[in-house]
Design an enzyme around this catalytic site. Structure first.
Site, PDB file in Angstrom:
ATOM      1  N   GLU A   1       3.900 -11.529   0.369  1.00  0.00           N
ATOM      2  CA  GLU A   1       3.086 -10.391   0.864  1.00  0.00           C
ATOM      3  C   GLU A   1       3.435  -9.738   2.194  1.00  0.00           C
ATOM      4  O   GLU A   1       3.426 -10.485   3.414  1.00  0.00           O
ATOM      5  CB  GLU A   1       1.693 -10.965   0.990  1.00  0.00           C
ATOM      6  CG  GLU A   1       0.719  -9.933   1.166  1.00  0.00           C
ATOM      7  CD  GLU A   1      -0.311 -10.202   2.433  1.00  0.00           C
ATOM      8  OE1 GLU A   1      -1.562  -9.494   2.476  1.00  0.00           O
ATOM      9  OE2 GLU A   1       0.158 -10.893   3.410  1.00  0.00           O
TER      10      GLU A   1
ATOM     11  N   ASP B   1       1.545 -15.786   2.230  1.00  0.00           N
ATOM     12  CA  ASP B   1       0.775 -14.921   2.814  1.00  0.00           C
ATOM     13  C   ASP B   1       1.567 -14.335   4.093  1.00  0.00           C
ATOM     14  O   ASP B   1       2.181 -15.359   4.825  1.00  0.00           O
ATOM     15  CB  ASP B   1      -0.377 -15.533   3.217  1.00  0.00           C
ATOM     16  CG  ASP B   1      -1.763 -15.009   3.887  1.00  0.00           C
ATOM     17  OD1 ASP B   1      -2.167 -14.025   3.361  1.00  0.00           O
ATOM     18  OD2 ASP B   1      -1.909 -15.090   5.008  1.00  0.00           O
TER      19      ASP B   1
HETATM   20  O1  TEU Z   1      -3.391 -10.297   4.610  1.00  0.00           O
HETATM   21  C1  TEU Z   1      -2.401  -9.811   5.485  1.00  0.00           C
HETATM   22  C2  TEU Z   1      -2.916  -8.458   6.047  1.00  0.00           C
HETATM   23  O2  TEU Z   1      -2.431  -8.307   7.215  1.00  0.00           O
HETATM   24  C3  TEU Z   1      -3.769  -7.518   5.613  1.00  0.00           C
HETATM   25  O3  TEU Z   1      -3.968  -7.603   4.198  1.00  0.00           O
HETATM   26  C4  TEU Z   1      -5.142  -7.721   6.372  1.00  0.00           C
HETATM   27  O4  TEU Z   1      -6.102  -8.219   5.262  1.00  0.00           O
HETATM   28  C5  TEU Z   1      -5.823  -6.519   6.865  1.00  0.00           C
HETATM   29  O5  TEU Z   1      -5.103  -6.068   7.804  1.00  0.00           O
HETATM   30  C6  TEU Z   1      -7.228  -6.702   7.218  1.00  0.00           C
HETATM   31  O6  TEU Z   1      -7.898  -5.503   7.555  1.00  0.00           O
HETATM   32  C7  TEU Z   1      -3.484 -11.703   4.159  1.00  0.00           C
HETATM   33  C8  TEU Z   1      -4.466 -11.869   3.108  1.00  0.00           C
HETATM   34  O7  TEU Z   1      -4.220 -10.874   2.063  1.00  0.00           O
HETATM   35  C9  TEU Z   1      -5.832 -11.817   3.771  1.00  0.00           C
HETATM   36  O8  TEU Z   1      -6.676 -11.853   2.943  1.00  0.00           O
HETATM   37  C10 TEU Z   1      -5.832 -12.509   4.879  1.00  0.00           C
HETATM   38  O9  TEU Z   1      -7.245 -12.308   5.577  1.00  0.00           O
HETATM   39  C11 TEU Z   1      -4.797 -12.353   5.730  1.00  0.00           C
HETATM   40  O10 TEU Z   1      -3.582 -12.579   5.247  1.00  0.00           O
HETATM   41  C12 TEU Z   1      -4.586 -13.698   6.900  1.00  0.00           C
HETATM   42  O11 TEU Z   1      -4.364 -14.792   6.318  1.00  0.00           O
END
Ligand code: TEU
Ligand code: CA
Length: 541
Positions: A265, A212
């Site tokens: 990610e 993540d």
């Molecule tokens: O997401 C990282 C992230 O920065 C974006 O996908 C974020 O969800 C978006 O900017 C919100 O509008 C990851 C995860 O996939 C996400 O579900 C989590 O909330 C985030 O990290 C924090 O752990």
């Protein structure tokens, strides 16, 4: 002849180079104990469905103990299972059962931040300013006469300032919600802790981690202001030092039998910077968000496909193809919007009119496109059922912290996280016996897995057929492809031996190229014509 799919530690081959990986958002997948929340018992009961679908691996969103401020991305213990999801023993059974069905297990790891209920953060609060406990996070005095202003101007990705003040006057950094304090990766204790967490789960047989916010771990320790910038070089994203972390992690994964992998990610604007994470001694693969964000336009899609392949080939990594996940508007809805069908967080275009039939036709075509391209493919739970974004969730039921932190300007991500309809004619559609934590629309009665399994023309049947063919067809999966000269609004490419994929993104039917036979089409063909928003797989010479 008896065939076993069972995964043993020395099952050969770079499985991850072209795996079809199914994303499970546990809370919304299947509820085994009737409390309205998905859980591991629910997943275990549905493993045969996943085996039947034809996927190679499951990626689980965080399953750790969590106060669920951010759906589990706020972890309070990295070595256990969230009690509402089940127990560690159950997770071990699940891993074994999945392996017996030939399905590998990837779990989310969240190294950028913890929950404010993580024991380290509680200890940091208790120990006070200047303590070694606070050095595991980013605590700083504030600016202004009495320290009443945040230490810098960074904004949380969920809206509002990235700093929250604690009782003794110090502030702590959180790039996400105020209940997700960022770890300080300049502290060797943090490094050591995560190496141990990786081993903890590899020892329990998992096949990989989805990392993540993989670009975010290292911050410029000077914590400079960014003056409103959200792209370009940022002091909290894609800092060079982050690669040292993944080099150390790769040594751990390589020390285990079989092929244990890391999937990153990172939402990064520059494909070349992105590819640096996929160098041979770092991660194995990463999510292709350029592709996910791309509008349904042939020219733009061709460009993003080509640039993805180019940047990945620089480092010898396989590209991946992703249409949806738990953070973005479901693609049936995106592709059904009038005008711009692309995706960006800054403008979710929530509530703009959607032609769902059009979106569904395009989603079917997109599925065949992604599954024909070289590399890996991701399926987000429910996309195989053709589910769309639920945009009318009542405000009081919304749970994503994005909704409150943006003062309701952004509805948040609940609309793609509504529990899966499995069967029955009314909510909760066999999700469980005790309702569902977000409301499902009555219209889903026609979209349950049971209803679709019986219909050869359903989205589910298309995914099953396509995933099977993809697995058996020597031309598909890892490897090369060649573009075929085509009309401007058509995407066409061949793969050896003897395979052509053609997608019509224009509004008129186009003639099929010469072919031996039709392998699969995303919708009905009209004689030798490929209708608009339709894809076809052909056996060619
Ligand atoms: O997401 C990282 C992230 O920065 C974006 O996908 C974020 O969800 C978006 O900017 C919100 O509008 C990851 C995860 O996939 C996400 O579900 C989590 O909330 C985030 O990290 C924090 O752990
Ligand atoms: Ca449950």
């Amino acid at each position: 002849m008896s065939v076993t799919n069972e995964i043993s530690p020395d099952t050969p081959t770079a499985w991850w180079r072209d795996a079809a990986i199914y994303q499970v958002y546990i809370r919304s997948f299947a509820d085994g104990n009737g409390d309205g929340i998905g859980d591991l018992a629910g997943v275990r009961a549905r493993l045969p469905y996943l085996a039947d679908l034809g996927i190679d691996a499951i990626w689980f969103c965080p399953w750790y103990p969590s106060p669920m401020d951010d759906g589990g991305y706020d972890v309070s213990d990295f070595r256990d299972i969230e009690p509402t999801f089940g127990t560690l023993e159950e997770a071990e059974l699940l891993i074994a059962e999945a392996h017996a069905l030939g399905i590998r297990i990837i779990i989310d790891i969240v190294p950028n931040h913890a929950s404010d209920e993580h024991p380290w953060f509680k200890a940091a609060l208790a120990a006070g300013p200047g303590s070694p406990e606070r050095e595991r996070f980013w605590f700083r005095p504030g600016r202004g006469e009495n320290g009443e202003l945040p230490p810098n101007d960074w904004q949380s990705r969920f809206g509002g300032p990235a700093w929250t003040r604690v009782a003794d006057g110090e502030w702590f950094l959180h790039l996400y919600s105020s209940r997700q304090p960022d770890f300080n990766w300049t502290n060797p204790e943090v490094h050591a802790e995560f190496l141990d967490v990786l081993k903890f789960w590899f020892d329990r047989g998992i096949d990989g981690f989805r990392i993540d916010v993989a670009d975010g771990l290292i911050k410029d320790p000077a914590l400079p202001d960014v003056h409103g910038a959200t792209t370009g070089p940022l002091p909290y994203s894609d800092m060079d030092g982050v690669h040292e972390v993944y080099r150390a992690w790769r040594k751990i994964s390589d020390s285990y039998p079989g092929e244990r992998i890391f999937v990153g990610e990172m939402w990064l604007p520059d494909p070349i910077r992105f590819a640096r994470y996929l160098r041979p001694d770092e991660m194995h693969s990463a999510f292709n968000f350029d592709f996910l964000s791309c509008p349904w336009e042939a020219k733009r899609l061709r460009e993003v496909i080509q640039s993805s392949m180019d940047s990945h080939s620089l480092v010898g990594a396989p590209p991946t193809w992703v249409l949806s996940n738990h953070d973005v508007t479901r693609h049936v809805t995106r592709y059904g919007r009038s005008g711009d069908t692309g995706f960006e967080f800054a403008d979710r275009r929530h509530g703009t009119p959607v032609d769902r039939d059009l979106g569904t036709r395009r989603a079917r075509a997109a599925a065949l496109l992604t599954m024909a391209l070289p590399g890996g493919v991701y399926v987000y739970q429910g996309e195989e059922l053709g589910l769309w974004e639920i945009e009318d969730i009542p405000d009081e039921l919304r749970q994503d912290p994005v909704f409150e932190r943006t003062k309701h300007a952004d509805p948040g991500r609940d609309g793609c996280r509504v529990p899966i309809p499995w069967g029955d004619k009314k909510p909760p559609f066999s999700f469980g016996t005790g309702g569902s934590w977000l409301p499902q629309p009555q219209e889903w009665a026609g979209y349950t897995a049971d209803a679709q399994a019986a219909d050869p023309d359903s989205m589910l049947s298309l995914y099953r057929k396509a995933l099977r063919i993809r697995r058996d067809e020597p031309a598909l999966g890892d490897g090369e492809m060649s573009w075929v000269m085509s009309l401007a609004d058509v995407i066409a490419f061949t793969r050896d031996p003897g395979f052509t994929c053609m997608v019509n993104l224009s509004s008129e039917p186009v003639p099929l190229p010469r072919h031996e036979s039709i392998i699969l089409a995303s919708g009905p063909l009209r004689g030798d014509q490929l209708p608009a928003d339709t894809a076809v797989w052909l056996r060619t010479f």
